[in-house]
Design an enzyme around this catalytic site. Structure first.
Site, PDB file in Angstrom:
ATOM      1  N   GLU A  37     -33.741  -6.594 -25.832  1.00 22.24           N
ATOM      2  CA  GLU A  37     -34.297  -6.147 -27.118  1.00 22.24           C
ATOM      3  C   GLU A  37     -33.742  -6.925 -28.318  1.00 22.24           C
ATOM      4  O   GLU A  37     -34.483  -7.268 -29.223  1.00 22.24           O
ATOM      5  CB  GLU A  37     -34.030  -4.648 -27.327  1.00 22.24           C
TER       6      GLU A  37
ATOM      7  N   HIS B 265     -45.539  -5.385 -29.766  1.00 26.15           N
ATOM      8  CA  HIS B 265     -44.126  -5.419 -29.354  1.00 26.15           C
ATOM      9  C   HIS B 265     -44.014  -5.801 -27.878  1.00 26.15           C
ATOM     10  O   HIS B 265     -43.207  -6.661 -27.509  1.00 26.15           O
ATOM     11  CB  HIS B 265     -43.461  -4.064 -29.590  1.00 26.15           C
TER      12      HIS B 265
HETATM   13 FE   LIG Z   1     -38.960  -3.417 -26.241  1.00 31.75          FE
END
Ligand SMILES: [Fe+2]
Length: 263
Positions: A186, A139
């Site tokens: 995000e 991630h």
């Molecule tokens: Fe993140």
């Protein structure tokens, strides 16, 4: 206008790596120990990348794909952060800096303000390929770090950290700033060549979330700072509303505007 007035359009050698000493975040800094990764861990990275790339080549923002090449990410091995930083640092002054896990907000903002992206070194197991509640190197590096090679995004993210650091005393304002992070860093999308393309790390690194957007399920609104600062979201569910920018100048300007309103 180039809002990233302090960079030279990302030209290699334009900006030396950030030199500010970290204080609040110091206890969370670790070494990566790249040689300790097992073959199985490299294989998990490779499988995750191979799963995402066909969709991303078609649906990721050009800037993400360019950044992936520029920082030298590979499909077959977990990145060595020292190698990534040798390429990334001269471009925008950002570093992917190894940390032990989740950081408290003050430490997180201090690092962003110093152009150091807190990066976990752990990689998820094969049992949690699609989702891991804890951040991991897939991630953090595959999802986030390629965008840090883009000079406007790079300046935006540092400014976001600096502004947020000044709001630590005000929970409500900090929450509002957090929504700007959520709907850009995000879960950000951008319109390019008439199509919605992905740049937010949550969309880049998750096959389920990326597919959800490509299949047209979330409502895509034009980027609007007022709406974003008020827009509630649930971390644990697929996103129902996203905000599309036309260019990354918009998020840089939004961080400037948010500073004027909240500080
Ligand atoms: Fe993140």
């Amino acid at each position: 206008m180039n809002p990233a007035g302090t960079t030279a359009s990302g030209t290699a050698g334009a900006r030396p790596p950030a030199a500010q000493p970290l204080t609040v975040s110091q206890p969370y800094l670790i070494q990566q120990n790249w040689d300790d990764y097992s073959e199985e861990q490299h294989a998990v990275w490779a499988e995750l990348v191979r799963r995402r790339m066909p969709q991303l080549r078609e649906h990721a923002a050009e800037e993400y794909l360019n950044g992936f090449e520029q920082i030298g990410l590979r499909e077959d091995t977990i990145p060595n952060l020292a190698d990534v930083n040798r390429r990334l640092g001269p471009r925008t002054g950002w570093n992917a800096t190894p940390v032990s896990g989740f950081l408290p907000p003050d430490a997180f903002f201090e690092m962003l303000g110093a152009r150091q992206f807190p990066t976990t070194t752990y990689i998820r197991s094969r049992e949690s390929m699609e989702y891991t509640p804890e951040p991991d190197i897939f991630h953090d590096v595959f999802g986030h770090v390629p965008m840090h090679a883009h000079p406007v995004f790079a300046d935006f993210l540092q400014h976001y950290g600096r502004v947020s650091a000044t709001l630590m005393h005000d929970k409500d304002k900090l929450e509002r700033m957090g929504r700007l992070f959520w709907f850009t860093v995000e879960f950000g999308v951008i319109r390019q060549k008439g199509k919605i393309r992905l740049y937010g790390s949550g969309l880049i690194s998750s096959h389920g979330e990326g597919t959800h957007v490509i299949e047209g399920r979330p409502e895509i609104r034009d980027f609007n700072l007022d709406q974003i600062l008020d827009q509630q979201f649930l971390v644990s569910e697929e996103q129902k509303v996203l905000y599309a920018v036309e260019s990354f100048d918009q998020i840089y300007e939004a961080a400037q505007e948010a500073e004027k309103r909240l500080c």
